[in-house]
Design an enzyme around this catalytic site. Structure first.
Site, PDB file in Angstrom:
ATOM      1  N   ARG A 225       3.449  -0.087   8.682  1.00 42.98           N
ATOM      2  CA  ARG A 225       2.256  -0.898   8.916  1.00 42.98           C
ATOM      3  C   ARG A 225       1.673  -0.550  10.280  1.00 42.98           C
ATOM      4  O   ARG A 225       2.414  -0.408  11.258  1.00 42.98           O
ATOM      5  CB  ARG A 225       2.590  -2.388   8.854  1.00 42.98           C
ATOM      6  CG  ARG A 225       3.068  -2.881   7.496  1.00 42.98           C
ATOM      7  CD  ARG A 225       1.906  -2.922   6.498  1.00 42.98           C
ATOM      8  NE  ARG A 225       2.332  -3.401   5.190  1.00 42.98           N
ATOM      9  CZ  ARG A 225       2.687  -2.618   4.184  1.00 42.98           C
ATOM     10  NH1 ARG A 225       2.714  -1.302   4.356  1.00 42.98           N
ATOM     11  NH2 ARG A 225       3.038  -3.127   3.021  1.00 42.98           N
ATOM     12  N   HIS A 273      -2.936   7.370   5.056  1.00 42.25           N
ATOM     13  CA  HIS A 273      -2.267   6.323   4.273  1.00 42.25           C
ATOM     14  C   HIS A 273      -1.868   6.851   2.889  1.00 42.25           C
ATOM     15  O   HIS A 273      -2.256   6.300   1.852  1.00 42.25           O
ATOM     16  CB  HIS A 273      -3.163   5.087   4.124  1.00 42.25           C
ATOM     17  CG  HIS A 273      -2.380   3.839   3.836  1.00 42.25           C
ATOM     18  ND1 HIS A 273      -2.765   2.601   4.305  1.00 42.25           N
ATOM     19  CD2 HIS A 273      -1.239   3.631   3.127  1.00 42.25           C
ATOM     20  CE1 HIS A 273      -1.895   1.690   3.885  1.00 42.25           C
ATOM     21  NE2 HIS A 273      -0.961   2.295   3.169  1.00 42.25           N
TER      22      HIS A 273
END
Length: 310
Positions: A225, A273
């Protein structure tokens, strides 16, 4: 009885997921009407993404569960309108993708592959990395993905230290917890992999104080994250040479703005990502199994812990 299942994600994802979800429902023997526009009061289950249109669940008065397509539920776990069970996405496709991405980048940094990729013509300067058994790898976060990565790296010979909020016991891995455990885990981290959830307790867990605990020339790999890292602190540590390199897949703002310093730093690798995408075929099976469980009165798999935030 036909079950109404509402798909709440982007139109592009609907085109990708519609077929695999219907196939998975059929394989489970479920009679499902899968749609993006059911009347809310008629919906039995919601297949959910934070990017989808459904954010207020108040009208979904007969909904039995909200099933996230994302492994992380931090963007929805605090939604007070969700009074139904909320499930996370845990599936083999996510774990396999994360194992491959993390292992690839751990080996890349361990072997200093970037030196050879960027070698100038005529440069025959040899470099000999240590053996894997001489390079400590620490994984912060020992959930499904963290454990999968640890168990993949272990047979390669790396000494693996794992840290989690609650104590774990995984064969072959030094499992630590608590504040003292975090300090010890960071001191061992020649390569540090971040796979913690995004909660108030983990925000900026990589900060000036924790960066100072890492061995000199440590490498940081973050597929977890973005908010786990204090960006300014990491950039300062990179500039000082305390941190040799950072490979980052997740960020506080995505897509990462073009003017962000990470794009322009020669000690940072940015990936968009991609470490662990939810894959339609494997995730559809998880959704179908949970609906089958709901209809059979069995416990749902992978319920979110709302008190812990994940």
């Amino acid at each position: 009885m036909t079950l109404n299942v509402q798909f709440s994600d982007t139109p592009k994802r609907w085109t990708i997921f519609e077929g695999p979800l219907n196939d998975a429902f059929k394989a489970q023997g479920l009679d499902v009407d899968l749609s993006t526009d059911h009347a809310p009061e008629t919906v039995d289950y919601v297949v959910y993404s934070p990017k989808g249109p459904v954010q207020d669940f108040t009208p979904y008065t007969n909904c039995k569960a909200v099933m996230s397509l994302w492994a992380g539920v931090e963007k929805v776990v605090g939604n007070d309108t969700i009074t139904q069970p909320l499930t996370r996405m845990v599936d083999d496709g996510l774990s396999e993708g994360m194992r491959e991405w993390v292992t690839g980048h751990v080996l890349r940094h361990h072997l200093d592959t970037d030196l050879d990729v960027n070698r100038a013509p005529g440069d025959w300067t040899p470099h000999m990395p240590p053996l894997a058994s001489e390079r400590g790898v620490t994984i912060l976060g020992l959930g499904e993905l963290g454990q999968a990565c640890a168990e993949t790296l272990l047979p390669l010979g790396f000494p693996i230290t794992g840290w989690s909020r609650t104590q774990k016991d995984i064969e072959g891995i030094t499992c630590l917890s608590g504040d003292d455990g975090l300090i010890e885990a960071l001191k061992r981290a020649e390569i540090l992999v971040l796979l913690l959830p995004d909660t108030p307790a983990t925000t900026n867990i990589i900060n000036p104080e924790t960066l100072a605990l890492l061995p000199d020339d440590a490498v940081i790999i973050n597929p977890g994250r973005g908010p786990l890292i204090d960006d300014d602190a990491l950039l300062a540590a990179l500039d000082l040479g305390k941190i040799k390199h950072a490979t980052l897949d997740v960020f506080r703002v995505e897509p990462l703005p073009e003017d962000h310093p990470y794009w322009h730093h020669d000690r940072v690798t940015v990936t968009p990502h991609i470490a662990a995408e939810t894959r339609p075929t494997t995730s559809a099976r998880v959704i179908a199994e949970n609906i089958r469980r709901g209809e059979a009165g069995e416990p749902f798999l992978y319920l979110a812990d709302r008190d812990q935030g994940y």
